[in-house]
Scaffold this motif. Structure first.
Motif, PDB file in Angstrom:
ATOM      1  N   VAL A   1      12.828  -0.570   3.976  1.00 27.11           N
ATOM      2  CA  VAL A   1      13.884   0.271   3.383  1.00 27.11           C
ATOM      3  C   VAL A   1      14.046   1.535   4.206  1.00 27.11           C
ATOM      4  N   GLU A   2      15.253   1.762   4.688  1.00 25.31           N
ATOM      5  CA  GLU A   2      15.530   2.973   5.477  1.00 25.31           C
ATOM      6  C   GLU A   2      16.283   4.011   4.651  1.00 25.31           C
ATOM      7  N   GLY A   3      16.990   3.523   3.662  1.00 20.33           N
ATOM      8  CA  GLY A   3      17.807   4.402   2.822  1.00 20.33           C
ATOM      9  C   GLY A   3      18.513   3.539   1.803  1.00 20.33           C
TER      10      GLY A   3
ATOM     11  N   ASN B   1       0.813  -1.224   0.000  1.00 18.61           N
ATOM     12  CA  ASN B   1       0.000   0.000   0.000  1.00 18.61           C
ATOM     13  C   ASN B   1       0.843   1.270   0.000  1.00 18.61           C
ATOM     14  N   VAL B   2       1.803   1.305  -0.897  1.00 13.05           N
ATOM     15  CA  VAL B   2       2.713   2.446  -0.904  1.00 13.05           C
ATOM     16  C   VAL B   2       2.070   3.659  -1.573  1.00 13.05           C
TER      17      VAL B   2
ATOM     18  N   THR C   1       0.620  -1.969  -4.328  1.00 18.09           N
ATOM     19  CA  THR C   1       0.967  -3.220  -3.658  1.00 18.09           C
ATOM     20  C   THR C   1       1.511  -4.175  -4.714  1.00 18.09           C
ATOM     21  N   LEU C   2       2.727  -4.615  -4.475  1.00 16.47           N
ATOM     22  CA  LEU C   2       3.410  -5.410  -5.493  1.00 16.47           C
ATOM     23  C   LEU C   2       4.487  -6.239  -4.823  1.00 16.47           C
ATOM     24  N   SER C   3       4.574  -7.530  -5.161  1.00 18.04           N
ATOM     25  CA  SER C   3       5.743  -8.256  -4.670  1.00 18.04           C
ATOM     26  C   SER C   3       6.513  -8.847  -5.833  1.00 18.04           C
TER      27      SER C   3
ATOM     28  N   SER D   1       2.885   6.737   3.055  1.00 23.82           N
ATOM     29  CA  SER D   1       2.219   5.701   3.835  1.00 23.82           C
ATOM     30  C   SER D   1       2.495   4.367   3.159  1.00 23.82           C
ATOM     31  N   GLY D   2       2.227   3.295   3.882  1.00 21.87           N
ATOM     32  CA  GLY D   2       2.586   1.980   3.391  1.00 21.87           C
ATOM     33  C   GLY D   2       4.070   1.747   3.599  1.00 21.87           C
TER      34      GLY D   2
END
Lengths: 291, 267
Positions: free
Chosen positions: B74-76, B9-10, B30-32, B64-65
């Motif tokens: 992912v932080e960076g 849900n990005v 939403t994707l994998s 969001s997501g």
């Protein structure tokens, strides 16, 4: 992997890919022609000058013979004389003195201009704090500050060097600032993706990107600095190219005056050429990308 | 198969400071993506494809997501991901060699000096730029520059290769050749690839799956499985009847979006 845009190494048939061409007269002319033309051009210029002076159309006080100028130049460059013996004229001593001051002034201008320009580009608080002063002083004619400087420093070398620094520091500072500000965003993104920390963004991207800007700033700075040198020497002191110019005019020594002007032209041309060469060496990509 | 990239849900976009506006580029994605999969995102200009890839790279944070890479949010940016850029983004003051070495200079990959040099040489050879190690980017053609970009992205052997329209700026012939080369490279290195393009042909010839993204804010319109044999360039898949059908199908999905984009650009 296929070879799409690499030169083919082997060619089975047909002429070789790369062939040496014979050097023709046309090639020689293309290579050396401009030099020959320039030499002829200048020779004609001085010959016409000599002729006009010899015909006496213009008062020799205003226009000496070209040959007299060269004689004064030769004498001035081959002899040394104490600063008192100006009229016999050792151009060499005065030129060296001016160049020394210019060098000192340029070094100080770089030492101040580069870090402050970089800081202003990198940090908007520093930028906000300093930019009103920088823009104010850099947009005004710096010569207007000379009386004030004389008040503070008298007719001293310090005053002269301050004039040079004030003339040269702003182009350097503003160019460094512009380099930081215009650093290619995608280069920064690439560096970040490949793991650059904040400090590395500056050392590996921003600074190398800004370097040619700084060189361009120094180039402009030298031009302005030379103006500063001459002006400062007009106003005070007893040495330097500006002083010699003034002095030769006061003593109606026009061959000497023309000789000094000639030297100034040669000196500024050489300095500009030197920075161009440095730019081409340090940032060859800039000329080709037409930046 | 294990999922290596998971987007949940990005929603992400960017702020326009001057206009004091917030622009949503992507909504509710939403994707994998499986390990070793080649996923191509197609969509009209301005649909947020680049923003999505930047979010995976860690250059922008989702509003969001969340995005997980190997199960971790992912932080960076990280050494497990590398990117190929549309405008190459090569440092003009660095030689080919030095550009390819850049990832090792910026980040410690725990390799010895000799190993680093071996890798740099290896990947320069792999992208067929041997003999150009000491050349500067301005001395190279567009296709060659992008090979440098690819070598730089592969040299640290990341698990995930992100490519943002990497061949958009090279000429059509070189482009086909580079696509074939990329397919071959990735087959050797088993990377997971997320690839952005405007070209439906490029999407179908390269991708295992083609994700069609709608006009802004970008949403996933459909995901098309591409069941064509690999290596696609030796089979000449463009001549297969399935290819034509796939192309027709994807174009059908993209068409409306493209028209809307074009309208948007005019008004």
């Amino acid at each position: 992997m296929s070879v799409t845009d690499k030169p083919t190494a082997r060619v089975e048939a047909g002429p070789p890919r790369l062939q040496e061409l014979e050097v023709t007269k046309k090639d020689l002319w293309r290579e050396y022609g401009p030099w020959v033309v320039t030499a002829l051009n200048l020779a004609t210029f001085f010959a016409v000058w000599e002729l006009i002076a010899r015909l006496g159309w213009i008062n020799p006080l205003f226009l000496p013979k070209a040959s007299d100028m060269f004689a004064a130049l030769w004498e001035g460059l081959t002899t040394t004389a104490g600063p008192g013996a100006v009229i016999s004229g050792s151009i060499r001593d005065h030129v060296l003195w001016s160049l020394r001051n210019l060098a000192v002034g340029m070094v100080i201008a770089c030492v101040i201009g580069i870090p402050f320009g970089l800081l202003m580009g990198a940090n908007r608080y520093v930028d906000g704090l300093l930019s009103p002063y920088v823009w104010a002083i850099s947009s005004m004619p710096r010569i207007a500050l000379v009386p004030l400087l004389i008040l503070f420093l008298g007719f001293s070398v310090q005053m002269q060097i301050t004039v040079i620094v004030l003339s040269a520091v702003f182009p350097i500072m503003i160019n460094a600032w512009a380099g930081v500000k215009t650093t290619d965003k995608s280069l920064l993104a690439a560096a970040k993706v490949f793991g650059a920390k904040r400090r590395q963004l500056y050392t590996k991207v921003v600074f190398p990107y800004t370097l040619p800007f700084i060189i361009a700033g120094i180039q402009q700075g030298i031009g302005r600095g030379l103006v500063g040198v001459i002006i400062a020497e007009f106003l005070g002191g007893s040495r330097g190219m500006g002083y010699l110019l003034q002095r030769s005019a006061d003593t109606f020594n026009s061959p000497l005056m023309y000789a000094v002007l000639f030297v100034i032209v040669v000196v500024s041309l050489s300095l500009i050429q030197l920075t161009r060469w440095a730019e081409a060496r340090i940032a060859p990509w800039r000329r080709l990308e037409g930046l | 198969m294990s999922k290596t990239i998971v987007a949940e849900n990005v929603t992400v976009g960017y702020e326009l400071y001057r206009e004091r506006q917030r622009l949503t580029a992507l909504a509710d994605i939403t994707l994998s993506i499986d390990k070793g999969e080649f996923v191509v995102l197609v969509g009209p200009s301005g649909c947020g494809k680049t923003t999505f890839i930047n979010a995976i790279a860690g250059l922008v944070k989702p509003w969001s997501g969340r995005i997980l890479v190997d199960g971790r949010p992912v932080e960076g940016p990280g050494p497990d991901r590398a990117m190929v850029f549309q405008d190459y983004a090569l440092m003009p003051w660095r030689t080919v060699e030095a550009n390819v070495r850049l990832p090792f200079e910026l980040q410690d990959h725990g390799l010895s000096k000799e190993e680093v040099e071996r890798r740099v040489r290896h990947y320069i050879r792999l992208v067929d730029l041997e003999g150009f190690e000491k050349s500067y980017p301005y001395e190279l053609s567009g296709g060659m520059k992008q090979r440098v970009g690819i070598a730089r992205a592969l040299v640290s052997e990341p698990d995930i290769l992100l490519a943002d329209e990497p061949f958009a700026a090279v000429d059509a012939m070189t482009r086909e050749a580079m696509q074939a080369e990329l397919e071959k490279l990735v087959a050797e290195t088993h990377q997971t690839v997320v690839f952005i393009t405007h070209s439906i042909d490029e999407a179908i010839t390269l991708g295992d799956r083609v994700v069609v993204i709608s006009y802004r804010p970008g949403r996933i319109k459909d995901i098309v499985e591409v069941d064509l044999p690999r290596p696609r360039f030796s089979y000449d898949v463009k001549a297969l009847p399935e290819y034509g059908a796939l192309r027709e199908h994807v174009w059908g999905l993209v068409k409306d979006e493209a028209i809307r984009t074009a309208r948007g650009a005019w008004t």
